[in-house]
Design a protein around this motif. Structure first.
Motif, PDB file in Angstrom:
ATOM      1  N   MET A   1       0.848  -1.170   0.000  1.00 33.34           N
ATOM      2  CA  MET A   1       0.000   0.000   0.000  1.00 33.34           C
ATOM      3  C   MET A   1       0.891   1.229   0.000  1.00 33.34           C
ATOM      4  SD  MET A   1      -3.181   0.731   2.456  1.00 33.34           S
ATOM      5  CE  MET A   1      -2.835   2.015   3.616  1.00 33.34           C
ATOM      6  N   GLN A   2       0.594   2.149  -0.884  1.00 32.88           N
ATOM      7  CA  GLN A   2       1.413   3.344  -1.006  1.00 32.88           C
ATOM      8  C   GLN A   2       0.809   4.456  -0.164  1.00 32.88           C
ATOM      9  OE1 GLN A   2       1.681   4.846  -4.972  1.00 32.88           O
ATOM     10  NE2 GLN A   2       3.902   5.007  -4.821  1.00 32.88           N
ATOM     11  N   ARG A   3       1.665   5.155   0.556  1.00 37.76           N
ATOM     12  CA  ARG A   3       1.214   6.238   1.420  1.00 37.76           C
ATOM     13  C   ARG A   3       1.097   7.517   0.611  1.00 37.76           C
ATOM     14  NH1 ARG A   3       3.294   8.309   7.240  1.00 37.76           N
ATOM     15  NH2 ARG A   3       2.469  10.377   6.979  1.00 37.76           N
ATOM     16  N   GLN A   4       0.001   8.233   0.813  1.00 34.91           N
ATOM     17  CA  GLN A   4      -0.212   9.479   0.113  1.00 34.91           C
ATOM     18  C   GLN A   4       0.766  10.527   0.649  1.00 34.91           C
ATOM     19  OE1 GLN A   4      -4.118  11.063   0.610  1.00 34.91           O
ATOM     20  NE2 GLN A   4      -3.791  12.761  -0.776  1.00 34.91           N
ATOM     21  N   VAL A   5       1.453  11.206  -0.257  1.00 36.32           N
ATOM     22  CA  VAL A   5       2.421  12.224   0.130  1.00 36.32           C
ATOM     23  C   VAL A   5       1.691  13.537   0.345  1.00 36.32           C
ATOM     24  CG1 VAL A   5       4.476  13.480  -0.578  1.00 36.32           C
ATOM     25  CG2 VAL A   5       4.226  11.068  -1.178  1.00 36.32           C
ATOM     26  N   LYS A   6       1.913  14.128   1.503  1.00 36.98           N
ATOM     27  CA  LYS A   6       1.274  15.397   1.839  1.00 36.98           C
ATOM     28  C   LYS A   6       2.288  16.509   1.651  1.00 36.98           C
ATOM     29  CE  LYS A   6      -1.299  12.927   5.311  1.00 36.98           C
ATOM     30  NZ  LYS A   6      -1.341  12.602   6.712  1.00 36.98           N
ATOM     31  N   HIS A   7       1.859  17.617   1.121  1.00 40.50           N
ATOM     32  CA  HIS A   7       2.751  18.747   0.911  1.00 40.50           C
ATOM     33  C   HIS A   7       2.286  19.915   1.770  1.00 40.50           C
ATOM     34  CE1 HIS A   7       4.848  16.761  -2.352  1.00 40.50           C
ATOM     35  NE2 HIS A   7       3.660  16.387  -2.828  1.00 40.50           N
ATOM     36  N   TYR A   8       3.101  20.246   2.758  1.00 35.13           N
ATOM     37  CA  TYR A   8       2.847  21.369   3.645  1.00 35.13           C
ATOM     38  C   TYR A   8       4.015  22.338   3.517  1.00 35.13           C
ATOM     39  CZ  TYR A   8      -0.253  17.948   5.902  1.00 35.13           C
ATOM     40  OH  TYR A   8      -1.203  17.008   6.164  1.00 35.13           O
ATOM     41  N   PRO A   9       3.844  23.561   3.974  1.00 31.91           N
ATOM     42  CA  PRO A   9       4.985  24.480   3.985  1.00 31.91           C
ATOM     43  C   PRO A   9       6.128  23.903   4.820  1.00 31.91           C
ATOM     44  CG  PRO A   9       2.947  25.659   4.433  1.00 31.91           C
ATOM     45  CD  PRO A   9       2.615  24.188   4.429  1.00 31.91           C
ATOM     46  N   LYS A  10       7.357  24.318   4.500  1.00 38.51           N
ATOM     47  CA  LYS A  10       8.559  23.732   5.109  1.00 38.51           C
ATOM     48  C   LYS A  10       8.546  23.792   6.634  1.00 38.51           C
ATOM     49  CE  LYS A  10      13.529  24.115   5.284  1.00 38.51           C
ATOM     50  NZ  LYS A  10      14.672  24.943   5.073  1.00 38.51           N
ATOM     51  N   ASN A  11       8.182  24.902   7.236  1.00 35.12           N
ATOM     52  CA  ASN A  11       8.230  25.057   8.687  1.00 35.12           C
ATOM     53  C   ASN A  11       6.905  24.742   9.371  1.00 35.12           C
ATOM     54  OD1 ASN A  11      10.939  25.745   8.908  1.00 35.12           O
ATOM     55  ND2 ASN A  11      10.509  27.853   8.318  1.00 35.12           N
ATOM     56  N   CYS A  12       5.994  24.126   8.642  1.00 36.79           N
ATOM     57  CA  CYS A  12       4.716  23.727   9.204  1.00 36.79           C
ATOM     58  C   CYS A  12       4.940  22.574  10.188  1.00 36.79           C
ATOM     59  CB  CYS A  12       3.788  23.299   8.074  1.00 36.79           C
ATOM     60  SG  CYS A  12       2.195  22.669   8.607  1.00 36.79           S
ATOM     61  N   LEU A  13       4.244  22.595  11.308  1.00 34.11           N
ATOM     62  CA  LEU A  13       4.384  21.542  12.301  1.00 34.11           C
ATOM     63  C   LEU A  13       4.035  20.170  11.714  1.00 34.11           C
ATOM     64  CD1 LEU A  13       5.083  20.818  15.209  1.00 34.11           C
ATOM     65  CD2 LEU A  13       2.694  21.236  15.802  1.00 34.11           C
ATOM     66  N   LEU A  14       3.055  20.130  10.830  1.00 36.76           N
ATOM     67  CA  LEU A  14       2.681  18.858  10.202  1.00 36.76           C
ATOM     68  C   LEU A  14       3.828  18.303   9.358  1.00 36.76           C
ATOM     69  CD1 LEU A  14      -0.966  19.752   9.186  1.00 36.76           C
ATOM     70  CD2 LEU A  14      -0.230  18.318  11.090  1.00 36.76           C
ATOM     71  N   THR A  15       4.579  19.183   8.697  1.00 33.73           N
ATOM     72  CA  THR A  15       5.747  18.752   7.930  1.00 33.73           C
ATOM     73  C   THR A  15       6.789  18.148   8.854  1.00 33.73           C
ATOM     74  OG1 THR A  15       5.371  20.497   6.305  1.00 33.73           O
ATOM     75  CG2 THR A  15       7.576  19.518   6.350  1.00 33.73           C
ATOM     76  N   VAL A  16       7.046  18.805   9.981  1.00 30.49           N
ATOM     77  CA  VAL A  16       8.033  18.323  10.943  1.00 30.49           C
ATOM     78  C   VAL A  16       7.581  16.983  11.519  1.00 30.49           C
ATOM     79  CG1 VAL A  16       9.164  18.840  13.143  1.00 30.49           C
ATOM     80  CG2 VAL A  16       8.833  20.653  11.472  1.00 30.49           C
ATOM     81  N   MET A  17       6.292  16.859  11.825  1.00 35.72           N
ATOM     82  CA  MET A  17       5.776  15.604  12.373  1.00 35.72           C
ATOM     83  C   MET A  17       5.873  14.476  11.345  1.00 35.72           C
ATOM     84  SD  MET A  17       2.497  17.143  14.443  1.00 35.72           S
ATOM     85  CE  MET A  17       1.850  15.574  14.961  1.00 35.72           C
ATOM     86  N   ASP A  18       5.503  14.758  10.087  1.00 34.99           N
ATOM     87  CA  ASP A  18       5.599  13.741   9.037  1.00 34.99           C
ATOM     88  C   ASP A  18       7.044  13.317   8.820  1.00 34.99           C
ATOM     89  OD1 ASP A  18       2.893  13.608   8.569  1.00 34.99           O
ATOM     90  OD2 ASP A  18       2.929  14.863   6.771  1.00 34.99           O
ATOM     91  N   ARG A  19       7.948  14.296   8.821  1.00 37.59           N
ATOM     92  CA  ARG A  19       9.375  13.986   8.623  1.00 37.59           C
ATOM     93  C   ARG A  19       9.889  13.116   9.777  1.00 37.59           C
ATOM     94  NH1 ARG A  19      14.205  14.236   6.807  1.00 37.59           N
ATOM     95  NH2 ARG A  19      15.972  15.285   7.771  1.00 37.59           N
ATOM     96  N   TYR A  20       9.530  13.485  11.007  1.00 42.22           N
ATOM     97  CA  TYR A  20       9.949  12.695  12.163  1.00 42.22           C
ATOM     98  C   TYR A  20       9.456  11.256  12.033  1.00 42.22           C
ATOM     99  CZ  TYR A  20      10.283  10.872  16.853  1.00 42.22           C
ATOM    100  OH  TYR A  20      10.577  10.064  17.920  1.00 42.22           O
ATOM    101  N   SER A  21       8.179  11.091  11.733  1.00 45.87           N
ATOM    102  CA  SER A  21       7.616   9.741  11.608  1.00 45.87           C
ATOM    103  C   SER A  21       8.318   8.948  10.512  1.00 45.87           C
ATOM    104  CB  SER A  21       6.119   9.821  11.296  1.00 45.87           C
ATOM    105  OG  SER A  21       5.420  10.281  12.418  1.00 45.87           O
ATOM    106  N   ALA A  22       8.589   9.590   9.382  1.00 47.45           N
ATOM    107  CA  ALA A  22       9.242   8.906   8.265  1.00 47.45           C
ATOM    108  C   ALA A  22      10.668   8.495   8.629  1.00 47.45           C
ATOM    109  CB  ALA A  22       9.252   9.814   7.033  1.00 47.45           C
ATOM    110  N   VAL A  23      11.399   9.387   9.293  1.00 49.11           N
ATOM    111  CA  VAL A  23      12.787   9.083   9.660  1.00 49.11           C
ATOM    112  C   VAL A  23      12.822   7.952  10.696  1.00 49.11           C
ATOM    113  CG1 VAL A  23      14.829  10.020  10.826  1.00 49.11           C
ATOM    114  CG2 VAL A  23      13.729  11.329   9.021  1.00 49.11           C
ATOM    115  N   VAL A  24      11.893   7.962  11.653  1.00 47.45           N
ATOM    116  CA  VAL A  24      11.874   6.898  12.666  1.00 47.45           C
ATOM    117  C   VAL A  24      11.439   5.575  12.039  1.00 47.45           C
ATOM    118  CG1 VAL A  24      10.837   6.120  14.826  1.00 47.45           C
ATOM    119  CG2 VAL A  24      11.602   8.476  14.607  1.00 47.45           C
TER     120      VAL A  24
END
Length: 150
Positions: A1-24
């Motif tokens: 199953m492919q995860r839908q990629v979300k595009h938020y502004p760079k400093n958006c908290l959702l971007t930081v949260m998505d990046r954290y989850s992906a890196v972990v």
């Protein structure tokens, strides 16, 4: 199953949260034998960490636990207390927590809500960014360990 990629502004908290989850998640996939991390210390700005500093295994487990909270939300306070206290939360602790909550609400009620929001928002952004870097470091160190073993 492919995860839908979300595009938020760079400093958006959702971007930081998505990046954290992906890196972990990447860290969890790369680290096949977490026990190899037990005796390894995290380097701090090119210097070896102090003896009492947590080892990479402790970081690994902490980062995974935080990812669950980031992805699924927080447990209600009572469930969190019972989990932390191993189901033995004492009445004195509960009363102390309620007293602390009352004092905190009185103090926070005096402050500007917008200022409080910005303080907590920027702190959360900073902490998640810092934890993301830690997850990348754990992954990198594990990869170095595996390269040396071959």
């Amino acid at each position: 199953m492919q995860r839908q990629v979300k595009h938020y502004p760079k400093n958006c908290l959702l971007t930081v949260m998505d990046r954290y989850s992906a890196v972990v998640r990447n860290m969890e996939q790369v680290v096949m034998i977490p026990s190899l991390l037990r005796d390894m210390q995290l380097n701090v700005h090119g210097h070896q960490a102090k003896d009492e500093a947590p080892n990479l295994y402790n970081y690994f487990t902490m980062l995974k636990a935080i990812r669950v909270d980031v992805d699924h939300g927080l447990l209600p306070r009572e469930e969190w207390w019972s989990k932390v206290a191993g189901g033995r939360a004492h009445e004195a602790e509960a009363e102390a927590a309620e007293t602390e909550e009352d004092e905190e609400e009185g103090f926070l009620g005096q402050l500007d809500l917008e200022a409080q929001f910005h303080l907590h928002f920027s702190s959360l952004h900073h902490i998640l960014t810092h934890l993301t870097l830690k997850a990348e470091e754990v992954t990198r160190k594990y990869q170095e360990i595996m390269e040396q073993a071959m």
